[in-house]
Design an enzyme around this catalytic site. Structure first.
Site, mmCIF file in Angstrom:
data_model
loop_
_atom_site.group_PDB
_atom_site.id
_atom_site.type_symbol
_atom_site.label_atom_id
_atom_site.label_comp_id
_atom_site.label_asym_id
_atom_site.label_seq_id
_atom_site.Cartn_x
_atom_site.Cartn_y
_atom_site.Cartn_z
ATOM 1 N N GLU A 41 0.875 -1.174 0.000
ATOM 2 C CA GLU A 41 0.000 0.000 0.000
ATOM 3 C C GLU A 41 0.908 1.219 0.000
ATOM 4 O OE1 GLU A 41 -2.981 0.273 -0.661
ATOM 5 O OE2 GLU A 41 -3.385 -1.870 -0.591
ATOM 6 N N CYS A 75 -1.930 9.063 4.000
ATOM 7 C CA CYS A 75 -1.942 8.632 2.596
ATOM 8 C C CYS A 75 -3.281 9.000 1.968
ATOM 9 C CB CYS A 75 -1.692 7.141 2.492
ATOM 10 S SG CYS A 75 -2.903 6.182 3.402
#
Ligand code: NAD
Length: 456
Positions: A228, A262
């Site tokens: 990720e 993020c």
């Protein structure tokens, strides 16, 4: 020597350590491997009890964990508490998920035959994590890995090792000896861990360049991998949106925790008829956000993680070629503070629009239509989250079909994660299977198909 500093008061050294080399890594991986049989054989109900016990102890020590998060990574105290309670909930969630059916039966071809699938743990898994959510990201990887019978060797971020140690100590005291190992260090330690022949899978979260290296190394070794990575998340505001709601939501999503998520909003794309009015409301909403010591209950913004991160954000602002509508300056004092910054750009190749800055910096751009807005949103290499602000159901559906993002949020901030639903992006933001929720089970187990025949 690696030192982890308090971003609000960098003279406060939170942790200092020598990075682990190949011998220490080998020791942790061998301990993890050696513990596997006992841990798997302990059975899902026992592993479920261990997950519950970890959850309870973390809940009891929540105040200590939250204040360490504030001190080591500069997270605003209200967000730090929320991170710890989310970690508590995730350990508890996987305590239940561990008890779900671990296989299926299928009709067999012959009489007195059973055709069955069963899920098995993968082995010793490497977990490599970033500094920005040092309790909850490791938890959403380690809890499912352990619940399904794997062992874990975890490498926390060098910028969050004290948080890592607290979480590992709590977890370790409820697990079979050796089943959770920790190695400390940065790139060298991480890549030596990945290169260890007995590591069966790696779950990584961090930046795009590092994640791509991790994926290449895993492919070379033929091991399971999920990465990720970064985002440069867009919020598209259409002319029919509730502009006040959109402005306050986007201001918080872009600048909360100094934009170091993020899932933070980094690009704001506004449909032409609403552009000027929305831009002014967004500037006002950003200017209303308190930038104070993260221990203060009122804090929303807080400091950046390091001086290097702040210098790189300032460089991106200078190189942006746009007009700074608010912010662009640092605060007096030793902490790594940068005022929340909104840059108006015309060109989507501007570095504040095209590249992840990971700071309280967002770009705003106008779009002639929704079609142009979607095209602008899709121009970047990332595809983690995108948000739409609109009240028109047809446009919401078109956006959802055409936007290139793994997570789509309508009239809601790009930031925010539901741990019981699959999580991950498209394009350079993710590689490999989704994590969290039941998706984690696909990664941390493998299915075997058994045919049992009673014979003639
Ligand atoms: P980073 O990529 O610098 O480091 C992440 C981890 O990888 C650290 O533990 C680091 O020590 C390790 N590492 C560095 N080089 C390595 C190598 N060659 N081999 C193996 N491991 C190595 O990221 P960071 O600065 O800690 O975190 C910020 C980044 O993480 C941002 O890009 C952010 O968007 C991303 N992030 C993504 C998500 C997500 O779920 N998509 C969540 C949080 C953060």
């Amino acid at each position: 020597m690696i030192r982890s500093l308090n971003p609000d008061s960098p003279s406060d050294v939170v942790d200092a350590f020598e990075p682990d080399g190949p011998e220490a890594i080998d020791e942790e991986v061998q301990r993890a491997r050696a513990s596997l049989e006992e841990w798997r054989a302990s059975g899902a109900p026992a592993r479920s009890r261990a997950m519950n016990a970890i959850s309870r102890e973390l809940e009891e020590r929540a105040a200590e964990a939250a204040s360490l998060l504030v001190r080591e990574v500069g997270k605003p105290i209200t967000e730090a508490r929320a991170e710890v309670s989310r970690a508590v909930a995730i350990w508890r969630y996987y305590a239940q998920i561990a008890l779900l059916p671990d296989g299926e039966t299928y009709p067999a071809a012959g009489p007195r035959q059973w055709l069955i699938t069963r899920r098995y743990a993968v082995g010793a898994c490497a977990v490599i994590t970033p500094w920005n959510f040092p309790m909850v990201i490791p938890t959403w990887k380690m809890a499912p890995a352990l619940a399904f019978g794997n062992a874990v060797v975890w490498k926390p971020s060098p910028e969050a090792t004290a948080c890592g140690r607290l979480l590992a100590d709590i977890a370790d005291s409820h697990l079979t000896e050796g089943v959770l190992g920790v190695v400390q260090g940065d790139a060298e330690t991480g890549s030596a861990l990945l290169g260890h022949a007995d590591v069966a899978a790696v779950s990584f979260t961090g930046s795009v360049p590092v994640g791509k290296q991790v994926a290449v190394e895993a492919a070379r070794r033929g091991m399971r991998v999920q990465c990720e990575m970064g985002g440069q998340n867009a919020s598209l505001v259409l002319a029919d949106a509730d502009l006040d709601h959109a402005a306050s939501t986007i201001a918080y999503a872009a600048m909360g925790y100094a934009g170091q998520k993020c899932t933070a909003t980094s690009r704001v794309i506004v449909e032409e008829p609403a552009y000027a009015e929305f831009r002014d409301r967004l500037v006002a909403a950003i200017e209303g956000l308190p930038i104070v010591d993260p221990r203060d209950e009122a804090c929303v913004v807080g400091p950046l993680i390091s001086d290097r991160a702040r210098a790189s954000a300032l460089e991106a602002i200078v190189q942006s070629g746009g007009a700074v509508l608010t912010g662009g300056t640092t605060l007096e004092g030793e902490g790594f503070y940068l005022c929340p910054t909104l840059v108006e750009v015309q060109d989507p190749s501007s570095p504040v629009f095209a590249q992840e800055v990971f700071a309280p910096v967002a770009a705003i751009i106008r779009a002639a239509s929704m079609d142009e807005g979607i095209r602008l949103a899709n121009t970047v290499e990332y595809g983690l989250v995108a948000a739409l602000f609109s009240r028109d159901v047809g446009r919401i559906m078109d956006f959802s079909d055409r936007i290139e993002a793994g997570l789509i949020r309508v009239n809601a901030p790009t930031s925010g994660v539901d741990f019981h639903a699959p999580f991950g992006g498209t394009k350079s933001s993710s590689f490999g299977p989704r994590e969290q929720g039941l998706a984690a089970r696909e990664f941390f187990t493998e299915s075997r198909t058994l045919l049992i025949s009673a014979g003639a």
